[in-house]
Every structure is written in C-alpha cells, then in structure tokens.
Scaffold this motif. Structure first.
Motif, short mmCIF file in Angstrom:
data_model
loop_
_atom_site.label_atom_id
_atom_site.label_comp_id
_atom_site.label_asym_id
_atom_site.label_seq_id
_atom_site.Cartn_x
_atom_site.Cartn_y
_atom_site.Cartn_z
N LEU A 269 -33.58 -35.48 -0.87
CA LEU A 269 -34.58 -34.92 -1.78
C LEU A 269 -35.61 -35.97 -2.19
CD1 LEU A 269 -35.76 -32.71 -3.55
CD2 LEU A 269 -34.03 -33.25 -5.29
N TYR A 346 -34.66 -26.76 -0.28
CA TYR A 346 -35.06 -27.29 -1.59
C TYR A 346 -36.06 -26.31 -2.21
CZ TYR A 346 -33.17 -31.83 -0.07
OH TYR A 346 -32.35 -32.83 0.37
N GLU A 350 -37.91 -28.63 -7.32
CA GLU A 350 -37.15 -29.85 -6.99
C GLU A 350 -38.03 -30.88 -6.32
OE1 GLU A 350 -32.59 -28.37 -6.16
OE2 GLU A 350 -34.12 -27.97 -4.63
N ILE A 351 -38.85 -30.44 -5.40
CA ILE A 351 -39.70 -31.37 -4.65
C ILE A 351 -40.79 -31.96 -5.54
CG2 ILE A 351 -41.37 -31.54 -2.75
CD1 ILE A 351 -39.63 -29.42 -1.30
#
Length: 354
Positions: A269, A346, A350-351
C-alpha cells in the motif's frame, strides 16, 4: 493409525505435558500455529479424523506481502476443509530448519516452504521426503533441494516486468540495480531485468544485494551511488517496494524524488501511495489470493497422491517438478484505478491516505 502418526501424536502430547509442568519457556520471537496449540485447547488431532494437514514454513511476515500470503493460505485451507499449521522464521535460516523439523515430527501430510536461505533447506526437506511427507516450494526458488511441486511466479518474467518500465519510458543514462537478499535465490529475476536493460542505452553504475531485502541497506547504497555519480542517476531498478522506499528516501535528501525512475515489486500500500504521489514509478502486483489458493490446492492434490497438471517444470538441482505459475501485473500511476481500485485490492481512500 500408522506408526508415523502414532509417533507424532505421542510427541505432541509429551510436548504439551512438559509445557504444563515446566517453570516457563523463552520466547524465540517466532510466530507459530501448530498442533501443540490444538492439543492444549482440547481439539481433536486432525490425523485421527483423516483430515489432510498442511504445514507452512514461512520466512517472514515483516513485509506486507507475506502477511497477505499467510492470510490467503489460511482462507483457502478453511474453504477446502484442511488443517493448516504455520511457523514463521522471522528471517533466521536455522530457526526455519528447526521449525520444519517440528512439522516433520507432527506428521503433516505436506510441507509448504518459503525459504529464508535458498540453500539451507536441502537436508531437512530431504528428511521430510524420506519420511513420506510431500514438499511444496512456495514462490521462492531453492538450491540443490528436492521438491514435489513449485507454486509461484516466473522469476525471469517478473524480472522483465520490473525493468520494462525503463523501456516504456525510453530511459537512458546511469542506472543502479538494487537487488533483494543474495541468499533468496533471485538470480532469474536479475537475468530478466538485464534482458531488458541490455537493449537500452543505459550504464549500470552500481549493482548491490540488500540484506534481508531491507530499506536501510538500500538507503545506504542509494546515497553512495548518488554521491559517487554527482546525482547523475536516471533510474533505480529496485527488486521490491521496501528497497524502493530506501532509494526514494535517498532521492528526497538531494531533492530528486519524483525526478528519477524507481521500480518496485509486491504492490504494498505504501508503494501504491508513492506511485500515486509520483515518487515511485512502478511496482508489480502479485495476486496473493490467486497464489495462496493455488498453493493450498496443489498441496491438497499432493496429499491425495494426485498428478499435478502444469505445462511448466522446474529443477532446483535434485529433481524436475511441476511449476504452477501465477501471473503478475505492472502497476503505474496510469492503471491504479483499473488494476487495484476497481478490482477491490485497495480503496481510493487507502491510496490517498485520507
């Protein structure tokens, strides 16, 4: 119940008894889920029920990717109704040997292994095979070691994918290669990288192996390369995202982050966040769900004595075995949406880090 299973059960019960009456035990820092835990909680030994038992010896969960693999294996085992035991060596080769010996003693049907050291498991895995236990090598190639099947990506193909972004961007100039740990059996990845680089107008000015795939080692090498070349570096070809993070830190220190191509692998991530931000150029998404399920399904087939169907084979110096290949995908800023967000790997939040 055969003699091996009786011996395994006696050993487990003896170990459980000693744990109860002993004054205490030291914590080795390794992570374990094995039959000892099951016997202490009063669960029925899976061998008594005829249930297939898979033991997984895993080198580390320090990197996000390997925790995903472990979770995927557990889910696949649950779905298939097989017993899944695991032991994590935390980067120590001798600990891994001892843990595999423990799995042999427990009488598992199949041992899956992702090695700390590609050349350290020859004897113990031969011991497992001699004891009638099937050996499945998981994702990381070994040296001079027996196996019944290999489930993993094509190292050579992954190497070409890592370096392909340099060809796509028509990179020329000075390039640094930062590899993973030399003991990890990564030479085919390097061959793949160099097969792409040899057709480009680039000069490899540094090539280093990073102990334990560490960001700290990569940082030091990247700092040295930048200093030696007066910051005249056009690309850091990094073999995983942790190594890429070290290279990017070195670039940040001289104000060059986002101005140099930096590759990676494993699609962590934090790496995807850096790609979105523009400081890392690419990573490889290795579908953990697909790989872990393929591994557990193959292990079950081995336990049942079924033939493993694959168009590919591989040889680690002892025997030729089936190679079940799972594909990887290059991730760049241009396909984060389609390859990761749309597929539920993802979320956009989140990114973005929000």
């Amino acid at each position: 119940m055969n003699k091996k299973r009786v011996a395994a059960l006696i050993t487990v019960l003896a170990f459980s008894f000693s744990a109860l009456v002993g004054c205490g035990a030291s914590n080795s820092g390794t992570e374990t889920k094995d039959k000892t835990e099951s016997s202490e909680t009063g669960e029925t030994d899976s061998k008594d029920s005829g249930k297939i038992t898979i033991g997984y010896s895993l080198k580390t969960v320090q990197e996000e990717r390997w925790q995903r693999e472990l979770d995927g294996c557990q889910k696949a085992a649950d779905d298939l109704g097989v017993e899944f035991l695991y032991q994590v060596a935390n980067g120590d080769a001798q600990t891994q040997v001892s843990q595999i010996e423990n799995l042999i003693t427990q009488g598992v049907d199949v041992i899956m292994v992702t090695a700390v050291d590609a050349g350290a498991l020859s004897n113990v895995l031969q011991e497992a095979a001699d004891d009638g236990i099937k050996v499945l090598v998981y994702d990381q190639q070994l040296e001079n070691t027996y196996g019944d099947a290999f489930v993993g990506y094509s190292d050579y193909s992954n190497g070409t994918l890592i370096a392909q972004i340099l060809a796509d961007k028509d990179v020329s100039g000075k390039v640094v290669l930062l590899h993973g740990d030399k003991s990890s059996g990564i030479e085919k990845i390097i061959e793949g990288e160099k097969s792409i680089l040899e057709d480009l107008d680039v000069e490899i000015v540094m090539e280093q192996y990073c102990t334990n795939w560490g960001a700290e080692a990569a940082l030091g090498y990247a700092q040295n390369a930048l200093a030696e070349q007066n910051n005249d570096i056009t690309a850091f070809v990094c073999m995983n995202d942790g190594i890429a993070s070290g290279a990017i830190q070195a670039l940040e220190e001289v104000g060059m982050d986002g101005k140099v191509v930096v590759t990676g692998m494993d699609c962590e991530l934090t790496a995807v966040q850096r790609i979105s931000k523009g400081t890392q150029t690419s990573t490889l998404y290795k579908d953990s769900d697909a790989l872990s399920r393929a591994a557990v399904e193959t292990a079950v087939s081995l336990a049942k004595g079924e033939k493993i169907t694959s168009d590919n084979t591989i040889d680690f110096g002892v025997n030729e075995m089936p190679h079940v290949i799972v594909s990887s995908a290059i991730i760049t800023k241009d396909n984060i949406q389609t390859e990761l967000i749309d597929k539920g790997i993802y979320t956009e939040e989140e990114i973005s880090g929000k």
